[in-house]
Design a protein around this motif. Structure first.
Motif, PDB file in Angstrom:
ATOM      1  N   TYR A   1     -13.788 -12.283   9.113  1.00 59.67           N
ATOM      2  CA  TYR A   1     -12.373 -12.276   8.734  1.00 59.67           C
ATOM      3  C   TYR A   1     -11.778 -13.641   9.054  1.00 59.67           C
ATOM      4  O   TYR A   1     -11.896 -14.126  10.176  1.00 59.67           O
ATOM      5  CB  TYR A   1     -11.619 -11.184   9.492  1.00 59.67           C
ATOM      6  CG  TYR A   1     -10.118 -11.241   9.318  1.00 59.67           C
ATOM      7  CD1 TYR A   1      -9.511 -10.715   8.183  1.00 59.67           C
ATOM      8  CD2 TYR A   1      -9.309 -11.831  10.286  1.00 59.67           C
ATOM      9  CE1 TYR A   1      -8.140 -10.772   8.011  1.00 59.67           C
ATOM     10  CE2 TYR A   1      -7.931 -11.890  10.125  1.00 59.67           C
ATOM     11  CZ  TYR A   1      -7.352 -11.362   8.993  1.00 59.67           C
ATOM     12  OH  TYR A   1      -5.997 -11.426   8.820  1.00 59.67           O
TER      13      TYR A   1
ATOM     14  N   SER B   1      -8.116 -15.818   8.318  1.00 52.40           N
ATOM     15  CA  SER B   1      -6.757 -15.802   7.794  1.00 52.40           C
ATOM     16  C   SER B   1      -6.334 -17.207   7.403  1.00 52.40           C
ATOM     17  O   SER B   1      -6.646 -18.178   8.099  1.00 52.40           O
ATOM     18  CB  SER B   1      -5.798 -15.245   8.853  1.00 52.40           C
ATOM     19  OG  SER B   1      -4.465 -15.364   8.418  1.00 52.40           O
ATOM     20  N   SER B   2      -5.626 -17.324   6.283  1.00 51.23           N
ATOM     21  CA  SER B   2      -5.152 -18.631   5.837  1.00 51.23           C
ATOM     22  C   SER B   2      -3.990 -19.118   6.695  1.00 51.23           C
ATOM     23  O   SER B   2      -3.677 -20.308   6.714  1.00 51.23           O
ATOM     24  CB  SER B   2      -4.723 -18.582   4.363  1.00 51.23           C
ATOM     25  OG  SER B   2      -3.624 -17.704   4.204  1.00 51.23           O
TER      26      SER B   2
ATOM     27  N   GLY C   1      -2.709 -12.554   8.889  1.00 50.52           N
ATOM     28  CA  GLY C   1      -2.952 -12.311   7.472  1.00 50.52           C
ATOM     29  C   GLY C   1      -2.851 -10.846   7.134  1.00 50.52           C
ATOM     30  O   GLY C   1      -2.559 -10.001   7.977  1.00 50.52           O
TER      31      GLY C   1
ATOM     32  N   ASP D   1      -5.410  -9.060   5.261  1.00 48.71           N
ATOM     33  CA  ASP D   1      -6.669  -8.363   5.022  1.00 48.71           C
ATOM     34  C   ASP D   1      -7.003  -7.472   6.218  1.00 48.71           C
ATOM     35  O   ASP D   1      -6.612  -7.765   7.352  1.00 48.71           O
ATOM     36  CB  ASP D   1      -7.815  -9.352   4.848  1.00 48.71           C
ATOM     37  CG  ASP D   1      -7.765 -10.105   3.527  1.00 48.71           C
ATOM     38  OD1 ASP D   1      -6.819  -9.898   2.758  1.00 48.71           O
ATOM     39  OD2 ASP D   1      -8.689 -10.907   3.281  1.00 48.71           O
TER      40      ASP D   1
ATOM     41  N   ASP E   1      -6.604  -5.422   1.191  1.00 48.16           N
ATOM     42  CA  ASP E   1      -5.934  -6.717   1.029  1.00 48.16           C
ATOM     43  C   ASP E   1      -4.466  -6.449   0.724  1.00 48.16           C
ATOM     44  O   ASP E   1      -4.136  -5.890  -0.323  1.00 48.16           O
ATOM     45  CB  ASP E   1      -6.602  -7.495  -0.113  1.00 48.16           C
ATOM     46  CG  ASP E   1      -6.041  -8.902  -0.289  1.00 48.16           C
ATOM     47  OD1 ASP E   1      -5.062  -9.262   0.398  1.00 48.16           O
ATOM     48  OD2 ASP E   1      -6.596  -9.646  -1.117  1.00 48.16           O
TER      49      ASP E   1
ATOM     50  N   LYS F   1       1.304 -13.016   2.631  1.00 47.18           N
ATOM     51  CA  LYS F   1       0.669 -13.570   3.824  1.00 47.18           C
ATOM     52  C   LYS F   1       1.654 -13.502   4.979  1.00 47.18           C
ATOM     53  O   LYS F   1       2.807 -13.125   4.817  1.00 47.18           O
ATOM     54  CB  LYS F   1       0.237 -15.019   3.579  1.00 47.18           C
ATOM     55  CG  LYS F   1      -0.777 -15.219   2.463  1.00 47.18           C
ATOM     56  CD  LYS F   1      -1.129 -16.697   2.323  1.00 47.18           C
ATOM     57  CE  LYS F   1      -2.196 -16.915   1.257  1.00 47.18           C
ATOM     58  NZ  LYS F   1      -1.674 -16.579  -0.094  1.00 47.18           N
TER      59      LYS F   1
ATOM     60  N   SER G   1       0.831  -8.805   7.787  1.00 41.68           N
ATOM     61  CA  SER G   1       0.046  -8.346   8.932  1.00 41.68           C
ATOM     62  C   SER G   1       0.578  -7.021   9.477  1.00 41.68           C
ATOM     63  O   SER G   1      -0.189  -6.167   9.913  1.00 41.68           O
ATOM     64  CB  SER G   1       0.044  -9.407  10.036  1.00 41.68           C
ATOM     65  OG  SER G   1       1.303  -9.504  10.666  1.00 41.68           O
TER      66      SER G   1
ATOM     67  N   ASP H   1      -6.507 -15.562   2.564  1.00 42.19           N
ATOM     68  CA  ASP H   1      -7.232 -14.749   3.530  1.00 42.19           C
ATOM     69  C   ASP H   1      -8.599 -14.384   2.939  1.00 42.19           C
ATOM     70  O   ASP H   1      -8.738 -14.195   1.729  1.00 42.19           O
ATOM     71  CB  ASP H   1      -6.469 -13.459   3.837  1.00 42.19           C
ATOM     72  CG  ASP H   1      -5.105 -13.730   4.463  1.00 42.19           C
ATOM     73  OD1 ASP H   1      -4.927 -14.808   5.046  1.00 42.19           O
ATOM     74  OD2 ASP H   1      -4.223 -12.865   4.359  1.00 42.19           O
TER      75      ASP H   1
ATOM     76  N   THR I   1     -12.073 -11.900   3.700  1.00 37.27           N
ATOM     77  CA  THR I   1     -12.732 -10.857   4.477  1.00 37.27           C
ATOM     78  C   THR I   1     -14.015 -10.433   3.781  1.00 37.27           C
ATOM     79  O   THR I   1     -14.073 -10.322   2.557  1.00 37.27           O
ATOM     80  CB  THR I   1     -11.814  -9.630   4.657  1.00 37.27           C
ATOM     81  OG1 THR I   1     -10.613 -10.048   5.304  1.00 37.27           O
ATOM     82  CG2 THR I   1     -12.479  -8.570   5.510  1.00 37.27           C
TER      83      THR I   1
END
Length: 243
Positions: free
Chosen positions: A26, A28-29, A33, A35, A53, A57, A62, A234, A236
């Motif tokens: 996993y 996160s950008s 995130g 995902d 998903d 973002k 989250s 993101d 995953t």
């Protein structure tokens, strides 16, 4: 703080099992995130497997991820089959989600006594399976077709009309790969995407490898392809192999 809280919802370790090998990644950008993935024991011969998903973002995604993950696990542990679990999750989320947000998801049950993978899909990327070759037949990677709309996107009645359980053989030596679009939509410097075709071709060449080795090599392939642009979304990835 949000990142630390979010980490509590993702599995720190997977249930020990002699029948399955599991590895998940996993990224996160941003610091947090949308995902999520999950893998948990349901019974003596069955395990639950999920990936999702959340649109958007950051912190809003989250928080919705946390609600979706905990609610889905609760429904799964209650014994609901995949499609019914997602139907109930959609009803729950439709009451809570902003109109501009939605979640794509897959929830499935691996039963190694029946040698099956039963899953339902809510608008998510199709699952990819690598079927081990038998005798003179070569291993084959293929996407598992399934209908379904994203969670929180349409009225309950329409969501329930479309979604259904799909059942496919999952035999010793086979591998399942679930992923978010951060993998297939990763783009190179000329904006060409990695694509589902490249992923399937890579998977077919990787038959027989452990989930950890497969994930390591796929992520290296993605970094070589997309470079720093790999962090734009993101990402995953969860891979499960029958022993």
């Amino acid at each position: 703080l949000a990142s630390n809280v979010q980490s509590l919802f993702l599995p720190a370790a997977f249930p020990s099992t002699k029948e399955l090998e599991v590895d998940a990644r996993y990224f996160s950008s941003q610091q947090v995130g949308g995902d999520f993935y999950d893998f948990f024991r349901l019974g003596p011969t069955s395990y639950g497997l999920a990936i999702a998903d959340v649109s958007g973002k950051g912190v809003p995604a989250s928080l919705l991820m946390a609600i979706g993950q905990t609610t889905l696990r609760h429904l799964a542990k209650g014994g609901e089959p995949p499609a019914e679990a997602l139907v109930l999750l959609n009803r729950e989320l439709n009451e809570r989600m902003r109109e501009d947000m939605f979640i794509t998801a897959i929830y499935g049950i691996i039963d190694f006594k029946k040698n099956t993978f039963t899953f339902a899909r809510a608008g998510h990327e199709l699952p990819l399976i690598i079927r081990a070759g038998e005798g003179e037949s070569k291993p084959k990677a293929e996407y598992l077709e399934s209908e379904g709309l994203a969670l929180g996107m349409v009225p309950d009645e329409l969501f329930e009309e479309v979604i259904s359980d799909s059942v496919t053989p999952f035999n010793p030596g086979d591998s399942l790969i679930l992923f978010t679009d951060g993998i297939t939509e990763a783009a190179d410097s000329e904006q060409e995407q990695f694509s589902t075709d490249r992923l399937a071709a890579f998977a077919q060449k990787s038959s027989g490898k452990s989930p950890k080795q497969f994930n390591n090599e796929l992520l290296k392939e993605l970094r070589d392809f997309a470079g720093d642009a790999l962090n734009a979304d993101d990402l995953t990835l969860i891979t499960v192999r029958r022993k």
